[in-house]
Every structure is written in C-alpha cells, then in structure tokens.
Scaffold this motif. Structure first.
Motif, short mmCIF file in Angstrom:
data_model
loop_
_atom_site.label_atom_id
_atom_site.label_comp_id
_atom_site.label_asym_id
_atom_site.label_seq_id
_atom_site.Cartn_x
_atom_site.Cartn_y
_atom_site.Cartn_z
N GLY A 24 0.79 -1.22 0.00
CA GLY A 24 0.00 0.00 0.00
C GLY A 24 0.82 1.27 0.00
O GLY A 24 0.27 2.36 -0.18
N GLY A 25 2.12 1.13 0.19
CA GLY A 25 3.00 2.29 0.23
C GLY A 25 3.41 2.78 -1.14
O GLY A 25 2.97 2.25 -2.17
N SER A 26 4.28 3.79 -1.14
CA SER A 26 4.73 4.42 -2.38
C SER A 26 6.24 4.55 -2.41
O SER A 26 6.89 4.65 -1.35
N LEU A 27 6.78 4.57 -3.61
CA LEU A 27 8.19 4.86 -3.85
C LEU A 27 8.29 5.62 -5.16
O LEU A 27 7.45 5.44 -6.05
N ARG A 28 9.35 6.42 -5.28
CA ARG A 28 9.64 7.06 -6.56
C ARG A 28 11.05 6.69 -6.98
O ARG A 28 12.02 6.96 -6.26
N LEU A 29 11.14 6.05 -8.11
CA LEU A 29 12.43 5.70 -8.68
C LEU A 29 12.91 6.81 -9.62
O LEU A 29 12.10 7.44 -10.30
N SER A 30 14.21 7.01 -9.65
CA SER A 30 14.82 7.98 -10.56
C SER A 30 15.83 7.28 -11.44
O SER A 30 16.43 6.28 -11.06
N CYS A 31 16.01 7.83 -12.63
CA CYS A 31 16.99 7.31 -13.58
C CYS A 31 17.71 8.51 -14.19
O CYS A 31 17.14 9.22 -15.01
N ALA A 32 18.94 8.72 -13.75
CA ALA A 32 19.74 9.84 -14.25
C ALA A 32 20.57 9.38 -15.44
O ALA A 32 21.23 8.34 -15.38
N ALA A 33 20.54 10.17 -16.51
CA ALA A 33 21.24 9.80 -17.74
C ALA A 33 22.43 10.71 -17.98
O ALA A 33 22.38 11.91 -17.68
N SER A 34 23.49 10.14 -18.52
CA SER A 34 24.63 10.90 -19.00
C SER A 34 25.06 10.29 -20.32
O SER A 34 25.03 9.07 -20.51
N GLY A 35 25.42 11.16 -21.26
CA GLY A 35 25.79 10.67 -22.59
C GLY A 35 24.60 10.28 -23.45
O GLY A 35 24.78 9.86 -24.60
N ILE A 36 23.40 10.40 -22.89
CA ILE A 36 22.15 10.12 -23.62
C ILE A 36 21.20 11.25 -23.28
O ILE A 36 21.03 11.58 -22.11
N THR A 37 20.57 11.82 -24.30
CA THR A 37 19.56 12.84 -24.06
C THR A 37 18.20 12.16 -24.07
O THR A 37 17.73 11.69 -25.12
N LEU A 38 17.56 12.09 -22.91
CA LEU A 38 16.38 11.24 -22.76
C LEU A 38 15.20 11.66 -23.62
O LEU A 38 14.35 10.82 -23.94
N ASN A 39 15.11 12.91 -24.00
CA ASN A 39 13.96 13.31 -24.80
C ASN A 39 14.18 13.08 -26.30
O ASN A 39 13.36 13.50 -27.11
N THR A 40 15.27 12.40 -26.65
CA THR A 40 15.52 12.06 -28.05
C THR A 40 15.51 10.56 -28.29
O THR A 40 15.85 10.09 -29.38
N VAL A 41 15.12 9.81 -27.26
CA VAL A 41 15.08 8.35 -27.38
C VAL A 41 13.80 7.83 -26.74
O VAL A 41 13.12 8.54 -26.00
N ASP B 27 12.05 14.59 -16.76
CA ASP B 27 12.43 15.99 -16.57
C ASP B 27 13.56 16.27 -17.56
O ASP B 27 14.70 15.86 -17.34
N ASN B 28 13.24 16.97 -18.63
CA ASN B 28 14.23 17.19 -19.68
C ASN B 28 15.39 18.07 -19.20
O ASN B 28 16.53 17.88 -19.61
N LYS C 223 16.71 18.15 -16.30
CA LYS C 223 17.61 17.35 -15.47
C LYS C 223 18.09 16.09 -16.19
O LYS C 223 18.92 15.36 -15.65
N ASN C 224 17.54 15.84 -17.36
CA ASN C 224 17.86 14.62 -18.12
C ASN C 224 17.68 13.38 -17.24
O ASN C 224 18.54 12.49 -17.17
N THR C 225 16.55 13.36 -16.56
CA THR C 225 16.24 12.31 -15.58
C THR C 225 14.82 11.81 -15.81
O THR C 225 13.92 12.58 -16.14
N MET C 226 14.65 10.51 -15.62
CA MET C 226 13.34 9.88 -15.77
C MET C 226 12.90 9.36 -14.41
O MET C 226 13.75 9.01 -13.57
N TYR C 227 11.60 9.30 -14.20
CA TYR C 227 11.08 8.87 -12.90
C TYR C 227 10.01 7.80 -13.08
O TYR C 227 9.36 7.70 -14.12
N LEU C 228 9.81 7.04 -12.03
CA LEU C 228 8.68 6.12 -11.96
C LEU C 228 8.07 6.27 -10.58
O LEU C 228 8.66 5.84 -9.58
N GLN C 229 6.91 6.91 -10.52
CA GLN C 229 6.18 7.04 -9.27
C GLN C 229 5.32 5.79 -9.10
O GLN C 229 4.50 5.49 -9.96
#
Length: 122
Positions: free
Chosen positions: A15-32, A73-74, A76-82
């Motif tokens: 019943g709880g919550s977590l937020r995962l983050s994925c920080a990218a380097s060398g890849i621009t996340l909004n182009t893939v 978040d473009n 920050k070049n970071t992706m999340y999973l709530q």
C-alpha cells in the motif's frame, strides 16, 4: 560514455509508495524511447512503462495501470517512476533503459542501468 543510473529503491509496506529515478549521462532522454523494466526472482524481465519516441505517449503494463506513473524531466535529463499502492507482487529489481528505436521492448533496448531493488513486504 552513455550511462543510466537508477536510484530510489528500498523496502516498503504493501500500500505504500516509492519514486524511482533514472539519471542519464551521454544520452539525451527526450531524443530516445525510454522505459522502466523489472525482473522478479525466478522470472523473466518484463516491461513496466515506457515513453515512446515517435509519439511521446506513455504506456503501461496492465498490472501497474492506475498505480504507476512514468515521467521525464528534460532539464535534469532524468526519468522517474512514481509507484503507488504497491503490492508484494511488485517486488523486483527495477531497471531503466533507452533505445533509439520507436518500440519499447526488453530485447530492443540499447542502454540499461544496473537496477535498483524494490521490496514490498510487511
């Protein structure tokens, strides 16, 4: 060098919550195409959620619809999973991944993080 680094996993009660983050380097996340995948003990890796390149839409596995939300978040070049209303069946190692292809499938991803463990247990 292209790199994806996940964080945010841990132990949470049902019943709880977590937020995962994925920080990218060398890849621009909004182009893939980007996605979250998971692998539970003794099971194959499966897709959880994706943002596809060709239409920018979000997609979810039936098992997580209405509970999980993918975002990016473009700046920050970071992706999340709530992840909300977590269930014991959500226990797995969660991976973020990216590909230059339009499709979001386990065997089509070009870049993978090392994963972060999510354990849902009382």
């Amino acid at each position: 060098q292209s790199q994806l680094v996940e964080s945010g996993g841990g132990l949470v009660q049902p019943g709880g919550s977590l937020r995962l983050s994925c920080a990218a380097s060398g890849i621009t996340l909004n182009t893939v195409t980007v996605g979250w995948f998971r692998q539970a003990p003794g099971k194959e890796r499966e897709g959880v959620s994706c943002i596809t390149l060709w239409d920018g839409k979000t997609h979810y596995a039936d098992s997580v619809k209405g509970r999980f939300t993918i975002s990016r978040d473009n700046a920050k070049n970071t992706m999340y999973l709530q992840m909300n209303t977590l269930e014991p069946e959500d226990t797995a190692v969660y991976y973020c991944a990216a590909t230059g292809l339009s499709a979001c499938q386990v065997y089509g991803m070009d870049y993978w993080g090392k994963g972060t463990l999510v354990t849902v247990s009382s």
